[in-house]
Scaffold this active site. Structure first.
Site, short mmCIF file in Angstrom:
data_model
loop_
_atom_site.label_atom_id
_atom_site.label_comp_id
_atom_site.label_asym_id
_atom_site.label_seq_id
_atom_site.Cartn_x
_atom_site.Cartn_y
_atom_site.Cartn_z
N ASP A 91 35.20 -48.47 -31.85
CA ASP A 91 33.77 -48.11 -31.86
C ASP A 91 33.45 -46.61 -31.98
O ASP A 91 34.08 -45.79 -31.30
CB ASP A 91 33.09 -48.53 -30.54
N GLU A 122 27.90 -56.71 -26.55
CA GLU A 122 28.50 -55.38 -26.42
C GLU A 122 27.63 -54.34 -27.13
O GLU A 122 26.81 -54.68 -27.98
CB GLU A 122 29.90 -55.36 -27.08
C1 FRU Z 1 33.46 -53.15 -28.70
C2 FRU Z 1 34.24 -52.93 -27.42
C3 FRU Z 1 33.35 -52.39 -26.34
C4 FRU Z 1 34.30 -51.67 -25.44
C5 FRU Z 1 35.29 -51.11 -26.43
C6 FRU Z 1 36.69 -51.02 -25.91
O1 FRU Z 1 34.22 -53.14 -29.85
O2 FRU Z 1 34.86 -54.14 -27.03
O3 FRU Z 1 32.58 -53.36 -25.69
O4 FRU Z 1 33.68 -50.67 -24.69
O5 FRU Z 1 35.24 -51.93 -27.58
O6 FRU Z 1 37.52 -50.31 -26.80
#
Ligand code: FRU
Length: 497
Positions: free
Chosen positions: A30, A209
């Site tokens: 992300d 998320e």
């Molecule tokens: C989304 C996610 C988020 C989390 C991160 C962990 O892709 O699952 O919810 O904070 O990636 O790397």
């Protein structure tokens, strides 16, 4: 300092994007903490510095003056006694509400600390803050971390914070399992619960998320604004799409988000498979006025096994978000940032031509790093568009199907695809002609395709892994001719070399 040989080889590996953001080495997911401050766009990202698959998360960091050319900076946040550093956001604390900056302004990052409850393997996710007094070059974590916890909620992560002018306070939206929770604060440190949104609304086919909440004018009219809530939903093996991002349109009063549409309405920002966890830049100046976002150009379904090794994953091209009234209601439209035009190199223009089945007006062009903007007038052809990254046994088809009124990307024969059984295939979205016209804006960059239909009303983003020699481009029409009103093709220079 790089020596000459290193310089010559820099960003030339097979599949390495030339104008998209990728880390120099290792795993990225992300985008995080995007904020504009003192003339720089900051991009942080979920980063595993010691491996090319997901692992203990850090925040990698890069800065740019134009969202096209990036300078890599050292890791900003590393795991500590509270756990790994999951996704989150950053803001400019202009008036030192936090007290971190001795009355001046500075950057505050708000992120999720992820570990497990003591003597248990139950995940624990809590929100924490860090601050920087030197334009993001060094960061200090707040001593009182974590600043927000909810013991009863297991998936509790990805805080996105913004200043809400009307009520004079900070607002945090944070994902909580199958909902988004909203908190408010005067100082970025003590947070008060305001409301919760999502039960029964939109898609619940995966864990919620990476939310984002911001206001946008409709059709550019600042007297008619709506709030937009982005929510990414995680991969669920029962559905083919993998991870993807939905959005809601509605009202926000500093406390609650009210959905304008019926609860069962699910709106998607992208109909390709590779645009996830996207959120927008904070603090872009009022003169600029744009709402710019970037997504992670991959999918949890296969992200860990895509066929690259030096680095793994890229970001989408940064895109400007707008709201537009359409026949179906108000919708998000997305356009690539105009700054990308600075990379335009060779230019090919075609005007008022008829595309005839079996003839290719682009037969002389060879590139796998380019942009096309083309306007078609609906006619006899049942299907038209482009075959890109075409070689002996492979091609990616990008086009419009008139019978089904769908925009599509077909990567079934795009190249390497065996690394995951769900990778190949054709992805489509509904798109109605506007005044009998369809425009296709296409970005191809070695191992990705981004397709914006009718000025970004409908978007598809897909990874592809073609042979590097597969550089032919075909402009095609099927079952009849189609009128091409105009076409501009630009090869694009590398932003990295
Ligand atoms: C989304 C996610 C988020 C989390 C991160 C962990 O892709 O699952 O919810 O904070 O990636 O790397």
């Amino acid at each position: 300092m790089k020596n000459l040989l290193e310089k010559q080889k820099y960003y030339t590996e097979k599949y390495r994007p030339q104008y998209h953001f990728t880390p120099e080495r290792n795993w990225m997911n992300d985008p995080n903490g995007m904020v504009f401050f003192n003339g720089e766009y900051h991009l942080f990202y979920q980063y595993h510095p010691n491996g090319n698959t997901w692992g203990p998360m850090h925040w990698g960091h890069a800065v740019s003056k134009d969202l096209v050319h990036w300078e890599h900076l050292p890791i900003a946040l590393a795991p500590d006694e509270h756990g790994a550093i999951f996704s989150g956001s950053a803001v400019v604390d202009w008036n030192d509400t936090s007290g971190f900056f001795e009355g001046k302004s500075g950057l505050v990052a708000i992120f999720t600390h992820a570990d497990t409850y003591p003597d248990s393997d139950r995940p624990r996710q809590r929100q924490s803050v860090a601050f920087s007094k030197d334009n993001g070059r060094t960061w200090r974590k707040y001593e009182g971390n974590p600043v927000l916890q909810e013991e009863s909620i297991t998936d509790f992560r990805d805080p996105k914070v913004f200043w809400h002018h009307e009520t004079n306070q900070w607002i945090m939206v944070v994902a909580a399992g199958q909902t988004v929770r909203i908190y408010s604060s005067k100082n970025l440190i003590s947070w008060e619960f305001a409301s919760e949104f999502g039960q029964g609304h939109g898609s619940h086919l995966g864990v919620w998320e990476c939310p984002d909440l911001f206001q946008l004018p409709i059709n550019g009219d600042v007297d008619q604004k709506k709030w937009v809530l982005f929510v990414s939903i995680g991969d669920n093996p029962e559905y083919p799409e993998g991870s993807r991002t939905q959005y809601f349109i509605g009202e926000f009063d500093g406390k609650s988000f009210i959905n304008d549409y019926t609860p069962e309405t699910a709106l998607w920002i992208d109909y390709g498979r590779d645009n996830y966890a996207g959120v927008s830049w904070s603090d872009v100046s009022a003169e600029d006025g744009r709402r710019i976002y970037v997504g992670w150009m991959s999918n949890w379904r296969y992200a860990n096994v895509t066929p690259t090794k030096e680095w793994r994953s890229a970001m989408t091209i940064p895109r400007v978000l707008e709201l537009k009234k359409t026949e179906e209601g108000v919708r998000i439209v997305q356009k690539p940032i105009r700054e990308l035009q600075s990379l335009r190199h060779e230019k090919i223009v075609i005007e008022n031509e008829i595309v005839v089945p079996g003839q290719n007006l682009l037969a002389n062009v060879k590139s796998n790093t380019f942009e096309i903007i083309a306007g078609f007038e609906i006619g006899e052809a049942k299907e038209f568009g482009f075959k890109v990254c075409k070689g002996t046994n492979e091609e990616t088809i990008i086009g419009y199907n008139l019978e089904n009124q769908t925009l599509f990307v077909d990567r079934t024969h795009s190249g390497e695809a065996v690394f995951h059984e769900d990778f190949g295939g054709k992805h489509e979205s509904k798109l109605l002609p506007e005044n009998n016209k369809i425009t296709l804006h296409v970005l191809v960059d070695q191992s990705s395709v981004e397709l914006f239909g009718n000025d970004g009303v409908s978007v598809l983003t897909d990874l592809i892994f073609p042979n590097q020699e597969s550089k032919q481009i075909e402009l095609y029409a099927k079952n009849g001719k189609v009128k091409l009103n105009s076409l501009e093709l630009y090869t694009l220079k590398s932003a990295w070399r």
